[in-house]
Design a protein around this motif. Structure first.
Motif, PDB file in Angstrom:
ATOM      1  N   VAL A  84       5.728  30.234  45.581  1.00 26.04           N
ATOM      2  CA  VAL A  84       5.303  31.591  45.923  1.00 26.04           C
ATOM      3  C   VAL A  84       5.077  32.379  44.646  1.00 26.04           C
ATOM      4  N   ASP A  85       3.856  32.847  44.471  1.00 28.62           N
ATOM      5  CA  ASP A  85       3.456  33.653  43.312  1.00 28.62           C
ATOM      6  C   ASP A  85       3.720  35.129  43.653  1.00 28.62           C
ATOM      7  N   ILE A  86       4.710  35.718  43.000  1.00 27.37           N
ATOM      8  CA  ILE A  86       5.104  37.100  43.282  1.00 27.37           C
ATOM      9  C   ILE A  86       4.434  38.022  42.266  1.00 27.37           C
ATOM     10  N   ASP A  87       3.361  38.677  42.667  1.00 35.49           N
ATOM     11  CA  ASP A  87       2.720  39.623  41.757  1.00 35.49           C
ATOM     12  C   ASP A  87       2.809  41.032  42.330  1.00 35.49           C
ATOM     13  N   ARG A  88       1.959  41.933  41.831  1.00 35.62           N
ATOM     14  CA  ARG A  88       2.093  43.345  42.170  1.00 35.62           C
ATOM     15  C   ARG A  88       1.897  43.625  43.658  1.00 35.62           C
ATOM     16  N   SER A  89       1.174  42.777  44.380  1.00 34.40           N
ATOM     17  CA  SER A  89       1.012  43.007  45.811  1.00 34.40           C
ATOM     18  C   SER A  89       2.342  42.916  46.551  1.00 34.40           C
ATOM     19  N   TRP A  90       3.294  42.193  45.980  1.00 35.14           N
ATOM     20  CA  TRP A  90       4.626  42.115  46.570  1.00 35.14           C
ATOM     21  C   TRP A  90       5.497  43.299  46.164  1.00 35.14           C
ATOM     22  N   GLY A  96      14.829  59.217  42.617  1.00 38.84           N
ATOM     23  CA  GLY A  96      16.128  58.595  42.851  1.00 38.84           C
ATOM     24  C   GLY A  96      15.998  57.089  42.807  1.00 38.84           C
ATOM     25  N   PRO A  97      17.029  56.373  43.241  1.00 36.37           N
ATOM     26  CA  PRO A  97      16.980  54.911  43.228  1.00 36.37           C
ATOM     27  C   PRO A  97      15.796  54.377  44.039  1.00 36.37           C
ATOM     28  N   VAL A  98      15.221  53.290  43.564  1.00 38.56           N
ATOM     29  CA  VAL A  98      14.056  52.681  44.216  1.00 38.56           C
ATOM     30  C   VAL A  98      14.463  51.324  44.775  1.00 38.56           C
ATOM     31  N   ALA A  99      14.106  51.089  46.020  1.00 39.26           N
ATOM     32  CA  ALA A  99      14.384  49.804  46.655  1.00 39.26           C
ATOM     33  C   ALA A  99      13.156  48.908  46.564  1.00 39.26           C
ATOM     34  N   ALA A 100      13.349  47.631  46.814  1.00 37.64           N
ATOM     35  CA  ALA A 100      12.218  46.702  46.832  1.00 37.64           C
ATOM     36  C   ALA A 100      11.233  47.106  47.915  1.00 37.64           C
ATOM     37  N   GLY A 158      11.397  53.458  33.049  1.00 35.79           N
ATOM     38  CA  GLY A 158      11.809  54.614  33.827  1.00 35.79           C
ATOM     39  C   GLY A 158      10.715  55.196  34.690  1.00 35.79           C
ATOM     40  N   SER A 159       9.450  54.751  34.523  1.00 31.66           N
ATOM     41  CA  SER A 159       8.361  55.257  35.361  1.00 31.66           C
ATOM     42  C   SER A 159       8.496  54.700  36.777  1.00 31.66           C
ATOM     43  N   MET A 160       7.724  55.251  37.694  1.00 28.97           N
ATOM     44  CA  MET A 160       7.800  54.819  39.081  1.00 28.97           C
ATOM     45  C   MET A 160       7.455  53.333  39.226  1.00 28.97           C
ATOM     46  N   TYR A 161       6.357  52.898  38.611  1.00 24.80           N
ATOM     47  CA  TYR A 161       5.971  51.498  38.732  1.00 24.80           C
ATOM     48  C   TYR A 161       6.983  50.578  38.060  1.00 24.80           C
ATOM     49  N   ASP A 162       7.522  50.992  36.937  1.00 26.82           N
ATOM     50  CA  ASP A 162       8.559  50.201  36.280  1.00 26.82           C
ATOM     51  C   ASP A 162       9.764  50.055  37.198  1.00 26.82           C
ATOM     52  N   ALA A 163      10.123  51.136  37.891  1.00 29.68           N
ATOM     53  CA  ALA A 163      11.255  51.094  38.818  1.00 29.68           C
ATOM     54  C   ALA A 163      10.956  50.170  40.000  1.00 29.68           C
ATOM     55  N   MET A 164       9.706  50.194  40.473  1.00 33.67           N
ATOM     56  CA  MET A 164       9.330  49.305  41.576  1.00 33.67           C
ATOM     57  C   MET A 164       9.440  47.848  41.176  1.00 33.67           C
ATOM     58  N   PHE A 165       8.934  47.527  39.980  1.00 32.24           N
ATOM     59  CA  PHE A 165       8.996  46.148  39.524  1.00 32.24           C
ATOM     60  C   PHE A 165      10.445  45.712  39.301  1.00 32.24           C
ATOM     61  N   SER A 166      11.257  46.592  38.750  1.00 28.89           N
ATOM     62  CA  SER A 166      12.661  46.250  38.532  1.00 28.89           C
ATOM     63  C   SER A 166      13.363  45.987  39.857  1.00 28.89           C
ATOM     64  N   TYR A 194      15.672  42.238  43.825  1.00 36.43           N
ATOM     65  CA  TYR A 194      15.713  41.738  45.202  1.00 36.43           C
ATOM     66  C   TYR A 194      15.497  40.232  45.237  1.00 36.43           C
ATOM     67  N   VAL A 195      14.532  39.750  44.478  1.00 32.13           N
ATOM     68  CA  VAL A 195      14.278  38.309  44.441  1.00 32.13           C
ATOM     69  C   VAL A 195      15.506  37.565  43.914  1.00 32.13           C
ATOM     70  N   ALA A 196      16.120  38.091  42.861  1.00 32.04           N
ATOM     71  CA  ALA A 196      17.310  37.457  42.305  1.00 32.04           C
ATOM     72  C   ALA A 196      18.443  37.417  43.324  1.00 32.04           C
ATOM     73  N   SER A 197      18.599  38.497  44.080  1.00 30.49           N
ATOM     74  CA  SER A 197      19.702  38.558  45.044  1.00 30.49           C
ATOM     75  C   SER A 197      19.499  37.590  46.196  1.00 30.49           C
ATOM     76  N   ILE A 198      18.268  37.473  46.666  1.00 29.93           N
ATOM     77  CA  ILE A 198      18.033  36.584  47.811  1.00 29.93           C
ATOM     78  C   ILE A 198      18.058  35.123  47.386  1.00 29.93           C
ATOM     79  N   ALA A 199      17.625  34.849  46.157  1.00 32.35           N
ATOM     80  CA  ALA A 199      17.609  33.461  45.675  1.00 32.35           C
ATOM     81  C   ALA A 199      19.004  32.971  45.323  1.00 32.35           C
ATOM     82  N   ALA A 200      19.895  33.879  44.941  1.00 33.45           N
ATOM     83  CA  ALA A 200      21.247  33.490  44.521  1.00 33.45           C
ATOM     84  C   ALA A 200      22.014  32.810  45.647  1.00 33.45           C
ATOM     85  N   ASN A 201      21.697  33.163  46.878  1.00 34.77           N
ATOM     86  CA  ASN A 201      22.405  32.609  48.033  1.00 34.77           C
ATOM     87  C   ASN A 201      21.579  31.568  48.777  1.00 34.77           C
ATOM     88  N   MET A 202      20.552  31.040  48.134  1.00 37.80           N
ATOM     89  CA  MET A 202      19.657  30.108  48.811  1.00 37.80           C
ATOM     90  C   MET A 202      19.600  28.800  48.018  1.00 37.80           C
TER      91      MET A 202
END
Length: 315
Positions: free
Chosen positions: A96-102, A194-198, A235-243, A248-256
């Motif tokens: 799975v190629d995770i780019d900006r569309s994700w 504020g905090p940004v979610a995936a 710290g920009s909005m897009y940087d926060a989205m990518f972070s 999120y990917v790291a968290s879901i993969a850690a348990n898989m």
């Protein structure tokens, strides 16, 4: 149209050896997915289209179909996986190629895609195609397929889904690329309040894709490189989205189990070098070769360290 059947879905068409000719791969992927020779699949957008099954098959002991498409949205990639698994229910490898569309989303949090999605091709009743193909677009593509069949046309998309859409490296010139880069720049958005979610699309469809296969399937999630000019200020909005996307990917993969996550979108010899790219988001063939070699190395040599990428999670 009925006899040539450019998308290979009509029950009473001629038994031709069809090759995909339609530029919108949403029409041709079901025809490729039903071919019996595949046991693994690549999903993604245009940033994953240059990954060649012929290179990846041997090192992974697999037979890949590259189903990456231009501007493929997460829900489309999930639908493509379902189509592939309808004919190949136990894939060896899913990439799975995770780019900006994700990772990015607008105020409505709904990704938009101007490309039409022919849902009727993905239905289990192929007879519906006789109604939906009564249009000029289907007639045009039937003509293109006919010319290919009789040898009057030679351009087509590969039977394994691969097509070089960026041009040969020999035609690369820095002056042309500089003109292309001049039309691009970083995305300027104010910092998030504020905090940004995936992205909601990621939270919905990435688990569906990863859980659609058995734990014996190797899952490879990879972030393609984007040239440094498109990296946004910290710290920009897009940087926060990518972070948030990466977390999120790291968290879901850690348990898989059996899941490899590789990040190529990091400062380093690929991202920082403009000559590795045709434009800020599409890399060159030589870069694709390097990425493929790195993915193979990351899987087979877990202790190897590279400046090209970071392994976020390993099987």
């Amino acid at each position: 149209m009925v006899l040539v059947d450019p998308w290979g879905g009509l029950p009473l068409s001629l038994p031709l050896h069809r090759l995909p000719v339609t530029s919108n791969a949403r029409f041709t992927m079901p025809m490729l997915a039903q071919k019996p020779g595949f046991d693994s699949v690549m999903l993604g957008t245009s940033t994953g289209r240059l990954i060649r099954p012929a290179v990846m098959d041997g090192p992974f002991g697999a037979h890949f179909l590259n189903m990456a498409m231009n501007n493929a949205q997460p829900h489309e990639q999930y639908r493509l996986l379902r189509e592939f698994m309808h004919y190949h229910p136990d894939p060896k490898v899913v990439m799975v190629d995770i780019d900006r569309s994700w990772c990015l989303y607008g105020p409505k949090q709904v990704p938009l895609n101007p490309e039409p999605w022919p849902d009727w091709i993905y239905q289990e009743s192929p007879w519906m195609g006789y109604l939906h193909m009564a249009n000029l677009y289907a007639l045009q593509e039937a003509g293109n397929e006919f010319m290919l069949q009789v040898g009057l046309r030679h351009e087509h998309y590969g039977e394994d889904g691969y097509t070089n859409f960026v041009g040969q490296d020999a035609s690369y010139t820095r002056a042309r690329v500089d003109r292309v880069f001049a039309r691009w720049g970083p995305d300027h958005m104010p910092p998030p309040p504020g905090p940004v979610a995936a992205a909601p699309a990621m939270q919905m469809y990435l688990p569906l894709i990863l859980h659609a296969v058995q734990d014996t399937t190797l899952r490879i999630i990879w972030f393609p490189p984007v040239q440094a000019i498109r990296h946004n200020p910290h710290g920009s909005m897009y940087d926060a989205m990518f972070s948030a996307c990466h977390r999120y990917v790291a968290s879901i993969a850690a348990n898989m189990p059996n899941t490899l996550v590789i990040d190529f979108d990091i400062p380093g010899p690929i991202v920082n070098d403009r000559d590795m790219f045709w434009d800020p988001i599409h890399y060159r063939l030589m870069t694709a070769d390097r990425i493929m070699k790195d993915i193979i190395t990351a899987f087979h040599d877990r202790v190897y360290q590279s400046a090209d990428y970071t392994v976020i999670s390993g099987p």
